[in-house]
Write an enzyme that holds these catalytic residues in place. Sequence first.
Site, mmCIF file in Angstrom:
data_model
loop_
_atom_site.group_PDB
_atom_site.id
_atom_site.type_symbol
_atom_site.label_atom_id
_atom_site.label_comp_id
_atom_site.label_asym_id
_atom_site.label_seq_id
_atom_site.Cartn_x
_atom_site.Cartn_y
_atom_site.Cartn_z
ATOM 1 C CB CYS A 88 -0.917 -0.013 1.222
ATOM 2 S SG CYS A 88 -1.988 1.423 1.232
ATOM 3 C CB CYS A 237 -3.926 4.803 -5.570
ATOM 4 S SG CYS A 237 -3.861 3.042 -5.204
HETATM 5 O O1 PYC Z 1 -1.821 3.818 -1.987
HETATM 6 O O2 PYC Z 1 -1.312 1.830 -2.766
HETATM 7 C C1 PYC Z 1 -2.087 2.614 -2.234
HETATM 8 C C2 PYC Z 1 -3.429 2.126 -1.842
HETATM 9 C C3 PYC Z 1 -3.945 0.885 -2.072
HETATM 10 C C4 PYC Z 1 -5.234 0.888 -1.523
HETATM 11 C C5 PYC Z 1 -5.452 2.130 -0.975
HETATM 12 N N1 PYC Z 1 -4.331 2.869 -1.178
#
Ligand code: PYC
Length: 312
Positions: A88, A237
């Site tokens: 994550c 993300c």
């Molecule tokens: O930032 O990799 C990320 C992530 C995955 C799910 C929520 N954030």
Amino acid sequence: MPEIRIVDSHTEGEPTRTIVAGAPPLGVGPLAERRERFRREYDWLRTAVVTEPRASEAAVGALLVPAVDRSARTGVIFFNNAGYLGMCGHGTIGVVASLAYLGTISPGRLTVETPVGAVDCELRGDGAVSFRNVESRCARRGVSVEVPGFGRATGDVAWGGNWFFLIDDPPVAVERRNLSACLAYARAVRAAIDAAGVVGDDGGQVDHVELSVPTSTSADSRNFVLCPGGMYDRSPCGTGTSARLAVLAARGALRPGQRWRQEGILGGVFEATAEPTERGVIPTISGRAFVTAVGELVVDDRDPFRFGIPPP
Ligand code: PYC
């Protein structure tokens, strides 16, 4: 019940709850095995920590565990309202910022182990965090699925520490004011790829959907990312940005070392670069996280929702 100590943070709006003490021991061995023990024997801890009423459905949990490699600062197992994650990115930034807040690290380099590999991080003097992610790769390009109510959707399947189905220029406006339409479309795509049996090249479930559009801001692209539990990522993300870099590199649309500014749906930006490898790229991603709370969870035996509100 032992005291479960937590530090809450958010990375460009996306919450991370880091468990720094009090969790049941998961033994030794590879983190992927310890994650299975967590899933099998202590799933109540996951639901207690990241679901309502104690947290929000958007929260990602990060359990700190001893690393296998003694040179790593810590191991971490990430989880959410639906289950367990490989890596994550926003959570890694949140964990490093939380360790800095506690004073257990100072600016410099540190390695964090995850169930899918070691991630080298750097805490900068201004509090920003960068991490060199696991190798990311585009596994399949131009995969088409029929999405009931929306028609055909064509996307790429890529790994960035989790599996993603990435769609460019989707038929919904990728804008904050259009969140419910983005959610509805991405959830329909997720159901369609599940129904069509679209999986990663290792057979892994493709459980994140990423919609990307060009942006008029100084970023290169804006995204909307649907997470496995049906919630959307408030940040750009980290693993989704990594998967996107792998797709761009596979298309020949990203030069080695080229700076890529990935905007999330709330307007937060991660800066990224990628080094080419034989199979894909190694992304380096930078962002910021802020600590919002430090505390102790109370699990009261009389509380019917002490382990979270169960799904209907
Ligand atoms: O930032 O990799 C990320 C992530 C995955 C799910 C929520 N954030």
